[in-house]
Design an enzyme around this catalytic site. Structure first.
Site, PDB file in Angstrom:
ATOM      1  N   ARG A   1      -6.696  -8.508  -9.392  1.00 39.55           N
ATOM      2  CA  ARG A   1      -7.610  -8.929 -10.299  1.00 39.55           C
ATOM      3  C   ARG A   1      -9.165  -8.382 -10.376  1.00 39.55           C
ATOM      4  NH1 ARG A   1     -10.654  -8.979  -5.164  1.00 39.55           N
ATOM      5  NH2 ARG A   1      -9.565  -7.953  -3.366  1.00 39.55           N
TER       6      ARG A   1
ATOM      7  N   GLY B   1      -8.778  -6.601   3.425  1.00 41.49           N
ATOM      8  CA  GLY B   1      -9.897  -7.048   4.593  1.00 41.49           C
ATOM      9  C   GLY B   1      -9.916  -6.091   5.744  1.00 41.49           C
ATOM     10  N   GLY B   2      -9.386  -5.070   6.329  1.00 39.06           N
ATOM     11  CA  GLY B   2      -9.776  -4.091   7.198  1.00 39.06           C
ATOM     12  C   GLY B   2      -8.809  -4.659   8.514  1.00 39.06           C
TER      13      GLY B   2
ATOM     14  N   GLU C   1      -2.182   7.588   7.762  1.00 36.02           N
ATOM     15  CA  GLU C   1      -2.681   7.929   7.426  1.00 36.02           C
ATOM     16  C   GLU C   1      -3.865   8.579   7.793  1.00 36.02           C
ATOM     17  OE1 GLU C   1      -4.132   5.785   3.075  1.00 36.02           O
ATOM     18  OE2 GLU C   1      -5.696   5.647   4.199  1.00 36.02           O
TER      19      GLU C   1
ATOM     20  N   LYS D   1      -2.035   1.796   9.213  1.00 38.33           N
ATOM     21  CA  LYS D   1      -2.812   1.053   9.035  1.00 38.33           C
ATOM     22  C   LYS D   1      -1.258  -0.108   8.092  1.00 38.33           C
ATOM     23  CE  LYS D   1      -5.233   1.979   5.355  1.00 38.33           C
ATOM     24  NZ  LYS D   1      -5.782   2.928   4.026  1.00 38.33           N
TER      25      LYS D   1
ATOM     26  N   TYR E   1      -7.466  10.097   8.508  1.00 39.62           N
ATOM     27  CA  TYR E   1      -8.773   9.105   8.680  1.00 39.62           C
ATOM     28  C   TYR E   1      -9.547  10.717   7.986  1.00 39.62           C
ATOM     29  CZ  TYR E   1     -13.015   7.036  10.477  1.00 39.62           C
ATOM     30  OH  TYR E   1     -14.206   7.089  10.381  1.00 39.62           O
TER      31      TYR E   1
ATOM     32  N   LYS F   1       0.762  -1.232   0.041  1.00 39.72           N
ATOM     33  CA  LYS F   1      -0.035   0.092  -0.002  1.00 39.72           C
ATOM     34  C   LYS F   1       0.867   1.249  -0.212  1.00 39.72           C
ATOM     35  CE  LYS F   1      -4.422  -2.219   2.164  1.00 39.72           C
ATOM     36  NZ  LYS F   1      -4.236  -3.808   1.683  1.00 39.72           N
TER      37      LYS F   1
END
Length: 444
Positions: free
Chosen positions: A290, A162-163, A198, A156, A200, A114
């Site tokens: 994907r 997927g959180g 990051e 993060k 929010y 990321k």
């Protein structure tokens, strides 16, 4: 020509059907738990690759590649999940002289990280959420950077999704605990404890753009999907087009998605995800290298078979729509029906489906690998089916989805069907007035 489908469930069937329509042979692989699965019955060939747990079967690269060599397949389609975003698996396919239906491993490495993905987006002129420049190594560094970004902020994980590995930090005194917890969760789930900070964004919408790009550099986007309705960061309902996105903003976000595809030298079908805030500002979030679970809503409004396009791009063909203007026709919705119990904190509800009836009719599509008598096993995700509808406009699509959910009959297990009916019938959904935390505020 043969394609091995390195997956299970509804996506294995989806790929299998596309291959059959292209007159390409299919090879299924399955775990012992899936010996009676539909993709096993419908493929031209099928081979068991291990015991029930994913690590012994659908994540077992050696076993999958052994079958691929034995069956003399030309390509492997990974579907979504499992090995679909594994650069290592992509490289091993290449070393075994087996084609991979998806992007190059370098692209997967870059966009799967990321921090690197944000850097690529930034260099391409795409807005990114304010945050740290790369990973943050220590608590002291995190505190210093956080004072620059401001609160609230997110810690993060650099890898995964997927959180998992994400913590919201409202105040400075919460940062150290969140930093440690995020690193530990990232290491446990993704094998790397790298994290970054990051800003929010309050109550954003999750807007993603479907892109296709071939080896000749032709790239297009096929409009957006609004995936803002999420429960604990897991998508529940998706729609296309977004009920609140004006045409000029769609154009700008679509152009940014294509820039991202070009900057990462993308190949095949991918998704560029953005966060959209109330003032119309949007920010790059990540790229999924994907096919997505929710790809059918894009297919319904564009008429493009995304899986066929994936396969044809891998075969070296040019995009079939590279010179055609994008046209979104009508409106599409998708509801994910999962084997889970909303009354029991959405606990998984595996078991035998004693009776199953899917809705049908004009503009109604069901993607599923289930049937009456099938077992929902506890080893994998709990998805039973995706109910997809298409209408001439959003109001008609909502009406069709209500009808489809009413007709859907599943006995023997608990599902989130009533929960989905509650969402589709709500005032906030009718008005398109929702964001990524709406369902968490609603209940559960």
């Amino acid at each position: 020509m043969k394609i091995l489908i390195a997956n299970r469930g509804e996506i294995a069937l989806r790929v299998l059907r596309a291959a059959h329509e292209l007159n390409i042979g299919t090879v299924a692989v399955y775990s012992m738990a899936d010996k009676d699965a539909l993709h096993v019955k419908l493929a031209d060939e099928a081979y068991c690759i291990g015991k029930s747990f994913s690590r012994d079967s659908y994540l077992n690269m050696e076993n999958i590649l052994s079958v691929a060599v034995l069956a003399q397949v030309n390509y492997i389609h990974p579907g979504y999940g499992f090995l679909s975003e594994s650069p290592l698996f992509r490289r091993l396919c290449r070393e075994c002289n087996i084609g991979f239906i998806g992007p190059h491993e370098r692209t997967m490495e870059l966009m799967g990280d990321k921090v690197m993905a944000k850097e690529i987006a930034k260099k391409a002129g795409i807005p990114v959420v304010p945050g740290s420049d790369g990973e943050v190594a220590t608590e002291e560094e995190a505190l210093r950077i956080a004072r620059t970004i401001g609160y609230p902020l997110l810690v993060k994980a650099s890898s995964g999704g997927g959180g998992k590995g994400i913590r919201i930090v409202e105040r400075e005194e919460e940062l150290k605990g969140a930093f440690t917890a995020s690193k530990n969760e990232a290491l446990a789930n993704f094998g790397s404890d790298g994290v970054y900070l990051e800003k929010y964004l309050k109550n954003p919408r999750h807007i993603e753009f479907q892109i296709l790009r071939d080896e000749f550099g032709n790239a297009v986007h096929l409009g957006e999907r609004d995936c803002s309705l999420q429960r604990r960061k897991q998508k529940v309902v998706e729609e296309s087009p977004s009920p609140t996105l004006p045409a000029d903003l769609r154009q700008r976000m679509g152009e940014a998605a294509v820039k991202c595809a070009d900057a990462s030298d993308y190949l095949g079908a991918g998704t560029v995800e953005f966060l959209l805030v109330s003032d119309g500002s949007f920010y790059f979030m990540e790229m999924n290298t994907r096919i997505q679970v929710e790809h059918p809503v894009t297919e319904m409004v564009t008429g493009v078979d995304l899986v066929k396009e994936q396969i044809l791009i891998a075969l070296g063909q040019e995009l079939s729509m590279k010179d055609k203007p994008l046209e979104l026709r009508g409106h599409a919705l998708e509801c994910r029906i999962n084997a889970e119990d909303p009354a029991n904190n959405f606990a998984p509800s595996p078991g035998n489906i004693s009776f199953l009836h899917f809705p049908s009719g004009n503009g109604i599509r069901v993607d599923s690998a289930c049937y009456s008598g099938a077992d929902i096993v506890p080893f994998y995700d709990s998805m039973v089916a995706k109910i997809i509808v298409h209408g001439k406009d959003r109001a008609e699509a909502i009406s069709k989805m209500k009808s489809a959910l009413y007709e859907l009959t599943i006995q023997g297990i608990k599902t989130n069907q009533e929960y989905q009916e509650e969402i589709i019938s709500s005032d906030f959904f009718r008005d398109g007035d929702y964001h990524t935390l709406t369902l968490d505020h609603m209940r559960g």
